[in-house]
Design a protein around this motif. Sequence first.
Motif, short mmCIF file in Angstrom:
data_model
loop_
_atom_site.label_atom_id
_atom_site.label_comp_id
_atom_site.label_asym_id
_atom_site.label_seq_id
_atom_site.Cartn_x
_atom_site.Cartn_y
_atom_site.Cartn_z
N VAL A 11 0.85 -1.20 -0.10
CA VAL A 11 -0.39 -0.04 0.22
C VAL A 11 1.34 1.03 -0.14
N ALA A 12 0.80 2.31 -0.84
CA ALA A 12 1.02 3.37 -0.50
C ALA A 12 1.11 4.15 -0.30
N ILE A 13 1.44 4.91 0.64
CA ILE A 13 0.90 6.36 1.63
C ILE A 13 0.89 7.05 1.25
N HIS A 14 0.46 8.00 1.11
CA HIS A 14 0.58 10.01 1.26
C HIS A 14 0.55 10.16 2.33
N THR A 15 0.50 11.13 2.86
CA THR A 15 1.08 12.26 4.53
C THR A 15 0.44 13.39 3.84
N ASP A 16 -1.14 13.91 4.34
CA ASP A 16 -0.78 15.34 3.65
C ASP A 16 -1.03 16.35 4.94
N ASP A 17 -0.53 17.49 3.57
CA ASP A 17 0.27 18.56 4.86
C ASP A 17 -0.36 19.49 5.31
N GLY A 18 -1.79 19.18 4.73
CA GLY A 18 -3.25 20.81 5.39
C GLY A 18 -3.33 21.49 4.38
N SER A 19 -2.49 21.93 3.44
CA SER A 19 -2.41 23.49 2.73
C SER A 19 -3.46 22.87 1.74
N HIS A 20 -3.37 24.00 1.38
CA HIS A 20 -4.70 24.24 -0.14
C HIS A 20 -3.83 23.34 -1.04
N THR A 62 0.33 38.29 -7.19
CA THR A 62 1.75 37.89 -7.09
C THR A 62 1.74 36.48 -7.42
N ASP A 63 2.85 35.49 -7.77
CA ASP A 63 2.93 34.43 -7.83
C ASP A 63 3.84 33.96 -6.16
N SER A 64 2.89 32.79 -5.61
CA SER A 64 2.72 32.44 -4.26
C SER A 64 4.67 32.07 -4.71
N PRO A 65 5.47 31.80 -3.58
CA PRO A 65 6.84 31.08 -3.00
C PRO A 65 6.54 29.74 -3.23
N ALA A 66 7.62 28.59 -3.30
CA ALA A 66 7.38 27.55 -3.44
C ALA A 66 6.05 26.56 -2.02
N ARG A 67 5.14 25.85 -2.85
CA ARG A 67 4.26 25.51 -2.00
C ARG A 67 4.93 24.14 -1.28
N SER A 68 4.17 23.82 -0.73
CA SER A 68 3.95 22.29 0.09
C SER A 68 2.94 21.66 -1.06
N GLY A 69 3.03 20.60 -0.64
CA GLY A 69 1.77 19.47 -1.40
C GLY A 69 2.04 19.57 -2.49
N GLU A 70 3.38 19.77 -3.87
CA GLU A 70 3.59 19.95 -4.92
C GLU A 70 4.16 18.90 -5.30
N ASP A 113 -15.67 21.15 -2.42
CA ASP A 113 -15.47 21.88 -1.10
C ASP A 113 -14.34 22.18 0.39
N LEU A 114 -13.78 22.76 1.08
CA LEU A 114 -12.63 22.14 1.69
C LEU A 114 -13.08 23.10 3.08
N LEU A 115 -13.64 21.99 4.04
CA LEU A 115 -14.15 22.32 5.41
C LEU A 115 -13.25 22.42 6.15
N GLY A 116 -13.39 23.40 6.37
CA GLY A 116 -11.88 23.72 7.79
C GLY A 116 -10.96 24.92 6.65
N PRO A 162 -3.63 25.82 7.51
CA PRO A 162 -2.35 25.95 8.03
C PRO A 162 -2.29 27.91 7.52
N ALA A 163 -1.65 28.69 8.75
CA ALA A 163 -1.63 29.74 8.98
C ALA A 163 0.14 29.59 7.37
N GLU A 164 0.65 28.78 7.73
CA GLU A 164 1.60 29.36 6.83
C GLU A 164 1.41 28.57 5.75
N ASP A 165 0.38 28.37 4.94
CA ASP A 165 0.24 27.90 3.78
C ASP A 165 -0.36 29.13 2.98
N PRO A 166 0.47 29.84 1.84
CA PRO A 166 0.34 30.95 1.17
C PRO A 166 -1.18 30.70 0.61
N ALA A 167 -1.88 30.22 -0.08
CA ALA A 167 -3.17 30.90 -0.29
C ALA A 167 -4.01 30.34 1.10
#
Length: 587
Positions: free
Chosen positions: A152-161, A226-234, A195-198, A201-206
């Motif tokens: 099973v391949a496991i992904h870990t969500d970081d909570g960002s948009h 302006t373009d956001s800096p490098a994002r988490s989740g990419e 729809d994203l319920l919640g 995180p504050a550090e997520d630029p989006a």
Amino acid sequence: MHHDRSILTTNRRRVIALLCGAVLTGTALVACSADGSGDQEPGQQGNAQSSPAPGREPVAERFGTEPRVLADTDHSGIEVSELFFTDAPAAVIATPEPAAQQRATSIALAAGLPVLTATGTNGPELAAEIERLGAGEVLTVGGVAVELPETVAIHTDDGSHAAFEALTGKTPNPVTPENTASGLLRQISALKPGDLLGAAPAEDPAGSATGAENPTDTETPDGTETDSPARSGENLDRLPTRGRDKERMPLVLAAPGTGIAAVATARAAGADVEILDHADPRVSEHSLELIRGLDGDPVIALGQLFGSAEHFTRTTELATTATTEQPGGGQLVFPGRRMIAYYGHPSGGALGIMGERTPGESVAHLSELVAQYAPLSGEPVIPAFEIIATVASGSPGPDGDYSNEADPEELRPYIDAITDAGGYAVLDLQPGRARLIDQAKIYTDLLKLPNVGLALDAEWKLGPDEVPLQQVGHVQADEVNEVADWLAELTANNNLPQKAFVLHQFQLQMIRDRETIDLEHPELAFVLHADGHGTASDKFATFDALRQDLDPRYFIAWKNFIDEDTPMFTPEQTMKITPRPWFVSYQ
């Protein structure tokens, strides 16, 4: 527990009585389109229908034909996944924290995948369900630690948009979660893909933007993008999605207390979930219409709060057989309304405030008090009379039972007056040495009326050698059960809505073996009436003692004594009592 003073003062307040001798949300409910093609995206709601359309495909065989309860006792969602998903290419596993549950729900609904909760002790069960589903990938949300097969391949969500968009292929549409259990479940039942319920995180630029449709852009102080800096989740791969089954789903019910994962999983499978205010399909006219429109289709209840399968089946049967409703609609006594009651006997004010006036005058006087409570309650407030039908007596009387039974016709004017005003009546029994069941049967014709309930006053239940004022009486649970059995049968046989069944108590000994009272009577609303008086501290000491180890299926009632309380609570003080009483009487 400071009962001595309460006992003595209660005895004093009853002397006169003894010597007189004469007390939903409208969410859609069919998961597929009218032709059963099921061509909506995962998470989309179908058109609201309360009965199957002619020629429509039957509900999938795996759901059976009988009402069913998925208890989901650990809120893991596994039991719901087992029924609603025959397979899935992936699954979402979250920790129990509300933020993780909400995030997992949003992702799973966008991808059409089951949501499971890691409780910390159900690792083997989670692994078994992943294997049964044939899921090759799992997304963990909220720091899940669980052992899964190496395949099973496991992904870990970081909570960002950005992670949400990467995982689901959907542009996130942030939705602020409601802060009540029922409100949150209703939001989940109405979520659409994307729809994203919640909040992110504050550090997520989006997430720091104001819910912009394009989460890759942010605003500078002068308002330019302006373009956001490098994002988490990419670096996350998109989760596999599961298309909606081409089969019709059953009616699914949930209520406050149902697990978030259970509702989300049923929704992700393609079912629409109706969120009730209370775990009973008779709670509103809307839910009654849904049950009456099943036309042989099954109904699935999510959560052990709906009771056993037998209990739930019985509630659905009663929903279709009762021919009248409670004041204001629905078949349940509580919730749906609160009652403010005057207590007394037609003979006059010596036995309570209700008897100080004619029936019509008492209704008018009580209505002024009800108006004071109305803005303090989240539910409609209606007037009620608690009418003493049999009065404990200082003399044995012709039948030797130390209780005088009122002629039913003597009580009828008060019943008619309060029910004509949209209110409720409760008949109170002070049995002396009589059997409660024998006294209750005297008022059979009155209890066949739809808005008339029954109260048992154990203070005045005497043993064969006891006389009033020498002790506080008591009743055995077996005798309470005998009356409850009879009243439930009477209610069902006459196609009546649920009846209030009130038990008065101010000492633990007054209801012996209370834990053995049979509450499996959906025809009855069991009400525990805290009947103590005195100072606020005395009343609360009694109130708290009575509620210890009390089954949550009881509704709580409170009494304000006009002369004996020091001081009597105001409506504002009464409605600040925790838990807030459903029935408040005045004596």
